[in-house]
Design a protein around this motif. Structure first.
Motif, PDB file in Angstrom:
ATOM      1  N   GLN A  71       0.836  -1.211   0.000  1.00  0.00           N
ATOM      2  CA  GLN A  71       0.000   0.000   0.000  1.00  0.00           C
ATOM      3  C   GLN A  71       0.865   1.252   0.000  1.00  0.00           C
ATOM      4  O   GLN A  71       0.542   2.243  -0.654  1.00  0.00           O
ATOM      5  CB  GLN A  71      -0.930  -0.025   1.205  1.00  0.00           C
ATOM      6  CG  GLN A  71      -2.015  -1.087   1.105  1.00  0.00           C
ATOM      7  CD  GLN A  71      -2.681  -1.381   2.443  1.00  0.00           C
ATOM      8  OE1 GLN A  71      -2.507  -0.640   3.414  1.00  0.00           O
ATOM      9  NE2 GLN A  71      -3.424  -2.469   2.506  1.00  0.00           N
ATOM     10  N   SER A  72       1.993   1.202   0.705  1.00  0.00           N
ATOM     11  CA  SER A  72       2.871   2.375   0.757  1.00  0.00           C
ATOM     12  C   SER A  72       3.498   2.660  -0.597  1.00  0.00           C
ATOM     13  O   SER A  72       3.811   3.802  -0.923  1.00  0.00           O
ATOM     14  CB  SER A  72       3.978   2.175   1.802  1.00  0.00           C
ATOM     15  OG  SER A  72       4.969   1.263   1.340  1.00  0.00           O
ATOM     16  N   ARG A  73       3.691   1.602  -1.406  1.00  0.00           N
ATOM     17  CA  ARG A  73       4.244   1.761  -2.741  1.00  0.00           C
ATOM     18  C   ARG A  73       3.159   1.974  -3.789  1.00  0.00           C
ATOM     19  O   ARG A  73       3.446   2.103  -4.965  1.00  0.00           O
ATOM     20  CB  ARG A  73       5.078   0.535  -3.127  1.00  0.00           C
ATOM     21  CG  ARG A  73       6.375   0.377  -2.354  1.00  0.00           C
ATOM     22  CD  ARG A  73       7.308   1.553  -2.540  1.00  0.00           C
ATOM     23  NE  ARG A  73       7.679   1.734  -3.938  1.00  0.00           N
ATOM     24  CZ  ARG A  73       8.868   1.434  -4.433  1.00  0.00           C
ATOM     25  NH1 ARG A  73       9.815   0.952  -3.644  1.00  0.00           N
ATOM     26  NH2 ARG A  73       9.139   1.639  -5.706  1.00  0.00           N
ATOM     27  N   ASN A  74       1.898   2.003  -3.307  1.00  0.00           N
ATOM     28  CA  ASN A  74       0.771   2.167  -4.231  1.00  0.00           C
ATOM     29  C   ASN A  74       0.891   1.128  -5.341  1.00  0.00           C
ATOM     30  O   ASN A  74       0.896   1.444  -6.534  1.00  0.00           O
ATOM     31  CB  ASN A  74       0.754   3.580  -4.816  1.00  0.00           C
ATOM     32  CG  ASN A  74      -0.584   3.931  -5.441  1.00  0.00           C
ATOM     33  OD1 ASN A  74      -1.598   3.303  -5.132  1.00  0.00           O
ATOM     34  ND2 ASN A  74      -0.586   4.907  -6.315  1.00  0.00           N
ATOM     35  N   ALA A  75       0.979  -0.141  -4.928  1.00  0.00           N
ATOM     36  CA  ALA A  75       1.352  -1.225  -5.844  1.00  0.00           C
ATOM     37  C   ALA A  75       0.457  -1.322  -7.072  1.00  0.00           C
ATOM     38  O   ALA A  75       0.914  -1.651  -8.148  1.00  0.00           O
ATOM     39  CB  ALA A  75       1.332  -2.562  -5.096  1.00  0.00           C
ATOM     40  N   GLN A  76      -0.822  -1.019  -6.916  1.00  0.00           N
ATOM     41  CA  GLN A  76      -1.677  -1.041  -8.097  1.00  0.00           C
ATOM     42  C   GLN A  76      -1.800   0.357  -8.677  1.00  0.00           C
ATOM     43  O   GLN A  76      -1.687   0.570  -9.867  1.00  0.00           O
ATOM     44  CB  GLN A  76      -3.064  -1.584  -7.757  1.00  0.00           C
ATOM     45  CG  GLN A  76      -3.959  -1.738  -8.985  1.00  0.00           C
ATOM     46  CD  GLN A  76      -5.235  -2.475  -8.674  1.00  0.00           C
ATOM     47  OE1 GLN A  76      -5.684  -2.488  -7.539  1.00  0.00           O
ATOM     48  NE2 GLN A  76      -5.844  -3.083  -9.682  1.00  0.00           N
ATOM     49  N   GLY A  77      -1.987   1.329  -7.795  1.00  0.00           N
ATOM     50  CA  GLY A  77      -2.003   2.723  -8.197  1.00  0.00           C
ATOM     51  C   GLY A  77      -3.023   3.024  -9.267  1.00  0.00           C
ATOM     52  O   GLY A  77      -4.051   2.379  -9.377  1.00  0.00           O
ATOM     53  N   ASP A  78      -2.727   4.024 -10.068  1.00  0.00           N
ATOM     54  CA  ASP A  78      -3.650   4.449 -11.110  1.00  0.00           C
ATOM     55  C   ASP A  78      -3.179   4.019 -12.494  1.00  0.00           C
ATOM     56  O   ASP A  78      -3.723   4.464 -13.497  1.00  0.00           O
ATOM     57  CB  ASP A  78      -3.786   5.984 -11.075  1.00  0.00           C
ATOM     58  CG  ASP A  78      -4.350   6.469  -9.740  1.00  0.00           C
ATOM     59  OD1 ASP A  78      -5.227   5.777  -9.201  1.00  0.00           O
ATOM     60  OD2 ASP A  78      -3.901   7.522  -9.253  1.00  0.00           O
ATOM     61  N   VAL A  79      -2.174   3.180 -12.563  1.00  0.00           N
ATOM     62  CA  VAL A  79      -1.641   2.764 -13.856  1.00  0.00           C
ATOM     63  C   VAL A  79      -2.438   1.567 -14.361  1.00  0.00           C
ATOM     64  O   VAL A  79      -2.444   0.506 -13.739  1.00  0.00           O
ATOM     65  CB  VAL A  79      -0.147   2.394 -13.756  1.00  0.00           C
ATOM     66  CG1 VAL A  79       0.379   1.958 -15.115  1.00  0.00           C
ATOM     67  CG2 VAL A  79       0.644   3.573 -13.232  1.00  0.00           C
ATOM     68  N   LYS A  80      -3.127   1.743 -15.459  1.00  0.00           N
ATOM     69  CA  LYS A  80      -3.922   0.662 -16.013  1.00  0.00           C
ATOM     70  C   LYS A  80      -3.016  -0.496 -16.413  1.00  0.00           C
ATOM     71  O   LYS A  80      -1.932  -0.302 -16.943  1.00  0.00           O
ATOM     72  CB  LYS A  80      -4.708   1.146 -17.226  1.00  0.00           C
ATOM     73  CG  LYS A  80      -5.873   2.072 -16.882  1.00  0.00           C
ATOM     74  CD  LYS A  80      -6.663   2.421 -18.111  1.00  0.00           C
ATOM     75  CE  LYS A  80      -7.840   3.334 -17.789  1.00  0.00           C
ATOM     76  NZ  LYS A  80      -8.809   2.672 -16.904  1.00  0.00           N
ATOM     77  N   GLY A  81      -3.483  -1.705 -16.147  1.00  0.00           N
ATOM     78  CA  GLY A  81      -2.730  -2.891 -16.525  1.00  0.00           C
ATOM     79  C   GLY A  81      -1.811  -3.431 -15.458  1.00  0.00           C
ATOM     80  O   GLY A  81      -1.381  -4.571 -15.544  1.00  0.00           O
ATOM     81  N   VAL A  82      -1.497  -2.626 -14.439  1.00  0.00           N
ATOM     82  CA  VAL A  82      -0.655  -3.086 -13.324  1.00  0.00           C
ATOM     83  C   VAL A  82      -1.585  -3.623 -12.243  1.00  0.00           C
ATOM     84  O   VAL A  82      -2.415  -2.892 -11.705  1.00  0.00           O
ATOM     85  CB  VAL A  82       0.224  -1.950 -12.771  1.00  0.00           C
ATOM     86  CG1 VAL A  82       1.037  -2.444 -11.583  1.00  0.00           C
ATOM     87  CG2 VAL A  82       1.151  -1.427 -13.864  1.00  0.00           C
ATOM     88  N   GLN A  83      -1.449  -4.913 -11.949  1.00  0.00           N
ATOM     89  CA  GLN A  83      -2.436  -5.598 -11.117  1.00  0.00           C
ATOM     90  C   GLN A  83      -2.027  -5.791  -9.659  1.00  0.00           C
ATOM     91  O   GLN A  83      -2.698  -6.507  -8.933  1.00  0.00           O
ATOM     92  CB  GLN A  83      -2.744  -6.963 -11.735  1.00  0.00           C
ATOM     93  CG  GLN A  83      -3.304  -6.871 -13.140  1.00  0.00           C
ATOM     94  CD  GLN A  83      -4.675  -6.240 -13.180  1.00  0.00           C
ATOM     95  OE1 GLN A  83      -5.624  -6.768 -12.604  1.00  0.00           O
ATOM     96  NE2 GLN A  83      -4.796  -5.105 -13.836  1.00  0.00           N
ATOM     97  N   GLY A  84      -0.948  -5.153  -9.232  1.00  0.00           N
ATOM     98  CA  GLY A  84      -0.587  -5.249  -7.829  1.00  0.00           C
ATOM     99  C   GLY A  84       0.841  -5.710  -7.609  1.00  0.00           C
ATOM    100  O   GLY A  84       1.706  -5.590  -8.480  1.00  0.00           O
ATOM    101  N   LEU A  85       1.092  -6.278  -6.426  1.00  0.00           N
ATOM    102  CA  LEU A  85       2.414  -6.761  -6.033  1.00  0.00           C
ATOM    103  C   LEU A  85       2.242  -8.080  -5.304  1.00  0.00           C
ATOM    104  O   LEU A  85       1.415  -8.192  -4.392  1.00  0.00           O
ATOM    105  CB  LEU A  85       3.103  -5.749  -5.123  1.00  0.00           C
ATOM    106  CG  LEU A  85       4.478  -6.124  -4.576  1.00  0.00           C
ATOM    107  CD1 LEU A  85       5.507  -6.236  -5.704  1.00  0.00           C
ATOM    108  CD2 LEU A  85       4.946  -5.104  -3.536  1.00  0.00           C
TER     109      LEU A  85
END
Length: 223
Positions: A71-85
């Protein structure tokens, strides 16, 4: 006849000019898309190196700590296509039941190990953590080592000691192609000198799931 010839020459010149302008616009758009692809993959790579550093700085990373870090790295964030960590852990087949029991004892009573394809390969590479997810995400507990292409990607990453990208693969309970950007985690050091030592010191991988078709869905140049 002269007028027709001049008209034809003018038409050809205009066509070439329009084509030239269109090609230039296309080249500029292609450069923007290439830059955006590189930027998004580099952002995911930075997240992986940060996650590996987090594991190396800790004697043990539990489920809550991993969730807080992601969550601190905003693993999913607002970038489409990035599904997490996520985090995969190496599990010897002989220790499978012991690993499940340990997870249950630490509060993950729902945890179990599942295979993609029935196999007897050893060791297992089990999805232990995945954020943002929740305890009932279909990928949690999946043995990535039970499927050939995932296993080959993991083994390439271990051997190279570097970020490695899988081919496009199907997601659990979905038909959308997904790729995995993976980075191995070794006991003691980030930089392990030889492949033999890397295999010996390896205990897990951090990874970012990506959906290639969605990575640039918000880019007007793609359309």
């Amino acid at each position: 006849l002269l007028g027709l010839t001049i008209s034809l020459i003018g038409s050809v010149w205009m066509y070439q000019k329009v084509q030239g302008a269109a090609q230039k616009d296309f080249d500029i758009a292609a450069q923007r898309v290439a830059y955006e692809i590189q930027r998004r993959y580099e952002a995911s790579t930075a997240t992986l190196f940060g996650a590996r550093g987090f594991f190396n700085a800790s004697q043990f990373v539990d489920r809550a700590e991993f969730a807080t870090y992601a969550q601190s790295r905003n693993a999913q964030g607002d970038v489409k296509g990035v599904q997490g960590l996520g985090y995969l852990e190496k599990v010897e087949r002989s220790g499978r039941e012991r690993f499940i029991a340990y997870e249950h004892a630490r509060g993950a009573a729902w945890f179990d190990i599942r295979t993609i394809v029935n196999d007897t390969m050893d060791p297992l590479y089990v999805v232990k953590y995945l954020e943002p997810a929740g305890p009932y995400h279909p990928a949690l507990g999946v043995d990535f080592g039970s499927e050939r292409q995932r296993r080959e990607t993991i083994e390439r990453a271990i051997e190279a000691g570097a970020v490695t990208l899988s081919p496009a693969l199907s997601i659990a309970n979905d038909t959308v192609a997904q790729q995995y950007l993976m980075l191995p985690v070794y006991r003691g050091l980030d930089d392990v000198a030889t492949a033999a030592l890397r295999r010996k010191q390896f205990y897990g991988l951090v990874y970012v799931p990506l959906v290639p078709s969605a990575l640039l869905a918000d880019q007007p140049d793609v359309n």
